[in-house]
Design a protein around this motif. Structure first.
Motif, mmCIF file in Angstrom:
data_model
loop_
_atom_site.group_PDB
_atom_site.id
_atom_site.type_symbol
_atom_site.label_atom_id
_atom_site.label_comp_id
_atom_site.label_asym_id
_atom_site.label_seq_id
_atom_site.Cartn_x
_atom_site.Cartn_y
_atom_site.Cartn_z
ATOM 1 N N TYR A 1 17.501 24.613 25.496
ATOM 2 C CA TYR A 1 17.147 25.872 24.845
ATOM 3 C C TYR A 1 17.704 25.916 23.425
ATOM 4 N N ASP A 2 17.003 26.688 22.582
ATOM 5 C CA ASP A 2 17.380 26.790 21.179
ATOM 6 C C ASP A 2 18.265 28.004 20.906
ATOM 7 N N TYR A 3 18.077 29.062 21.661
ATOM 8 C CA TYR A 3 18.822 30.302 21.426
ATOM 9 C C TYR A 3 19.267 30.894 22.757
ATOM 10 N N CYS A 4 20.367 31.626 22.690
ATOM 11 C CA CYS A 4 20.906 32.277 23.874
ATOM 12 C C CYS A 4 21.552 33.589 23.456
ATOM 13 N N GLY A 5 21.434 34.604 24.321
ATOM 14 C CA GLY A 5 22.072 35.879 24.044
ATOM 15 C C GLY A 5 23.544 35.890 24.420
ATOM 16 N N GLN A 6 24.154 37.045 24.260
ATOM 17 C CA GLN A 6 25.585 37.193 24.545
ATOM 18 C C GLN A 6 25.861 37.462 26.015
ATOM 19 N N GLY A 7 24.850 37.849 26.746
ATOM 20 C CA GLY A 7 25.014 38.049 28.179
ATOM 21 C C GLY A 7 25.240 39.498 28.562
ATOM 22 N N THR A 8 24.952 39.800 29.819
ATOM 23 C CA THR A 8 25.193 41.124 30.389
ATOM 24 C C THR A 8 25.797 40.921 31.780
ATOM 25 N N GLN A 9 26.827 41.703 32.070
ATOM 26 C CA GLN A 9 27.552 41.531 33.332
ATOM 27 C C GLN A 9 26.817 42.218 34.476
ATOM 28 N N VAL A 10 26.679 41.494 35.565
ATOM 29 C CA VAL A 10 26.135 42.055 36.803
ATOM 30 C C VAL A 10 27.206 41.880 37.881
ATOM 31 N N THR A 11 27.582 42.990 38.490
ATOM 32 C CA THR A 11 28.588 42.953 39.548
ATOM 33 C C THR A 11 28.001 43.597 40.794
ATOM 34 N N VAL A 12 28.025 42.853 41.885
ATOM 35 C CA VAL A 12 27.470 43.335 43.138
ATOM 36 C C VAL A 12 28.611 43.496 44.133
ATOM 37 N N SER A 13 28.813 44.708 44.608
ATOM 38 C CA SER A 13 29.889 44.969 45.550
ATOM 39 C C SER A 13 29.394 44.789 46.980
ATOM 40 N N SER A 14 30.327 44.448 47.859
ATOM 41 C CA SER A 14 29.954 44.215 49.257
ATOM 42 C C SER A 14 30.071 45.489 50.075
#
Length: 127
Positions: free
Chosen positions: A114-127
């Motif tokens: 890949y040429d470009y990538c974002g900074q990301g977003t956190q996903v948290t899934v609780s049990s």
């Protein structure tokens, strides 16, 4: 300068849903094959889903197949990742990535391509 900005992450209970968005700026999103990756703590970044420039056939990693859906709206320069039936093991930072390609049907699975990538977003899934 192409920029990718992810949004839509958050905290959700197991079994819940989230929809991530990736806004592309600087150039038309239709120029890029797009992908979603994720990285959990102390783990390597892994491929989640990919979609070609044309928005045709899509490809998913086995752990998310049947639960996640990647889509794109080139008119809005945005790529989406709909995540259903979320599990605690889906907890990670999710990144979108763009690959400049003339092949309208190409799907890219290797992050290094890949040429470009974002900074990301956190996903948290609780049990």
């Amino acid at each position: 300068q192409v920029q990718l900005v992810e949004s839509g992450g958050g905290l959700v209970q197991g079994g819940g849903s989230l929809k991530l968005s990736c806004a592309v700026s600087g150039r038309s999103a239709s120029s890029y094959a797009m992908g979603w990756f994720r990285q959990a703590p102390e783990k390597e970044r892994e491929f989640v889903a990919g979609i070609p420039r044309s928005g045709g056939a899509t490809y998913y990693a086995d752990p998310v197949k049947g639960r996640f859906t990647i889509s794109r709206d080139n008119a809005k320069n945005t790529v989406y990742l709909r995540m259903n039936s979320l599990k605690p093991e889906d907890t990670a930072v999710y990144y979108c990535a763009a690959k400049d390609t003339i092949d309208s049907r190409r799907i890219v699975r290797l992050f290094s391509e890949y040429d470009y990538c974002g900074q990301g977003t956190q996903v948290t899934v609780s049990s």
